[in-house]
Design an enzyme around this catalytic site. Structure first.
Site, PDB file in Angstrom:
ATOM      1  N   HIS A 113       0.668 -11.323   1.897  1.00  0.00           N
ATOM      2  CA  HIS A 113      -0.411 -10.623   1.184  1.00  0.00           C
ATOM      3  C   HIS A 113      -1.021 -11.500   0.087  1.00  0.00           C
ATOM      4  CE1 HIS A 113      -1.725  -6.273   0.078  1.00  0.00           C
ATOM      5  NE2 HIS A 113      -2.717  -7.117  -0.027  1.00  0.00           N
ATOM      6  N   TYR A 139       0.829  -1.216   0.000  1.00  0.00           N
ATOM      7  CA  TYR A 139       0.000   0.000   0.000  1.00  0.00           C
ATOM      8  C   TYR A 139       0.862   1.265   0.000  1.00  0.00           C
ATOM      9  CZ  TYR A 139      -3.768  -3.181   1.604  1.00  0.00           C
ATOM     10  OH  TYR A 139      -4.669  -4.207   1.740  1.00  0.00           O
TER      11      TYR A 139
END
Ligand code: NAP
Length: 275
Positions: free
Chosen positions: A107, A49
């Protein structure tokens, strides 16, 4: 009703977390600080992110003791090798201004790196004290079973797309069989629960919004954590206002009839081949 936590393999995960994708910079720091002031005690970020430093700044600005906040970050697939994983988590911790994250997730699976190697590196990060708890995200049933087989430390949670509109029956059954906490991303289907007639009618009966009902439906399952994102303080407050009412059994069942396999909402290029 107080905010509840989901317990799994020694972890206690606040049932509502604040999602931070795709916020960055000043917006992200401001909203993390705002969320903590509203009462959120769980923040969801990821290396990918590119906002871990902003999350760290937001936590520092909030005045809430860092030790009272449950922080999750996720390792990028490119960094899940034995050579790179631990160093990447050390970098994340510097950005987050912490010695340890509460939950460290992979992730995404990386097909170029054996699951055994990645899981061993994740367990190593935990043994080194960089993470209190570890888990996975976007792992299908076969990959989840393999990860659980090779892990030498408990995997406590899996983060998957889950909301009232999507059918995730099979992966949920696997996670439940192994007692993992289910962390629901896209928990309000990117806002698409708004306007759904069934959810809207239940919301009206409770004097709540459709989004609040959709979030309540998730966390009332008992083993589900929801991590809605908002870059708007009023909506962030709305999303947190779900601990002062309860859905009836009949309402829980009625909402569960809405699920359809084709209702995945996350970016299509990022959707795993869910079972
Ligand atoms: N592990 C993974 O691969 C993965 C994938 C996707 C997401 N995530 C995590 O999960 C978090 C949540 O997922 P998401 O952000 O994709 O989806 P989401 O939380 O279901 O939806 C966010 C969207 O809904 C809007 N929204 C928020 N509150 C609302 C409300 N009360 N009423 C109407 N609209 C509202 C937001 O707009 P405003 O911001 O304008 O309010 C935003 O457009 C992410 O932030 C991220 O931390 C993880």
């Amino acid at each position: 009703m107080a905010m509840q936590a989901v317990k799994a393999h020694g972890a206690e995960i606040p049932a509502i977390g604040f999602g931070t994708w795709p916020m960055r910079g000043e917006t992200c720091a401001r909203m993390v600080s705002e969320a903590l002031k509203i009462g959120y005690r769980h923040i969801d970020t990821a290396q990918g992110y590119q906002n871990e430093a902003d999350v760290g700044a937001g936590i520092a600005a909030s005045g809430v003791a860092p030790g009272d906040i449950f922080v999750t970050t996720k390792v990028m697939p490119e960094r899940t090798s034995k050579a790179l994983l631990v160093g990447s988590v050390e970098e994340s911790l510097k950005k987050l201004r912490r010695d340890q994250v509460d939950l460290l997730l992979l992730h995404w699976p990386n097909p170029k790196i054996p699951v055994g190697e990645t899981i061993a590196a994740l367990c190593e990060a935990k043994r080194l004290g960089l993470a209190r708890h570890i888990g996975i995200s976007n792992y299908t049933i076969a990959l989840t079973e393999e990860a659980l087989r090779v892990a030498t430390e408990p995997l406590v949670a899996s983060q998957i797309e889950y909301h009232a509109l999507v059918d995730q029956t099979k992966i949920l059954a696997t996670l439940r069989r192994h007692g993992l906490a289910i962390i629901a991303y896209c928990p309000i289907a990117l806002g698409r629960v708004v306007g759904n007639p069934v959810i809207e009618a239940i919301a009206k009966a409770h004097g709540k919004t459709a989004v609040q009902v959709a979030l309540r439906w998730l966390i009332q399952q008992g083993d589900v954590v929801a991590i809605p994102k908002s870059s708007n303080p009023d909506r962030a407050r709305e999303n947190f206002g779900i601990f002062d009412f309860a859905l009836s059994e009949a309402e829980m069942v009625e909402i569960a009839t809405l699920k359809r396999p084709e209702h995945l909402v996350n970016d299509r290029s990022l959707v795993p081949a869910w079972d």
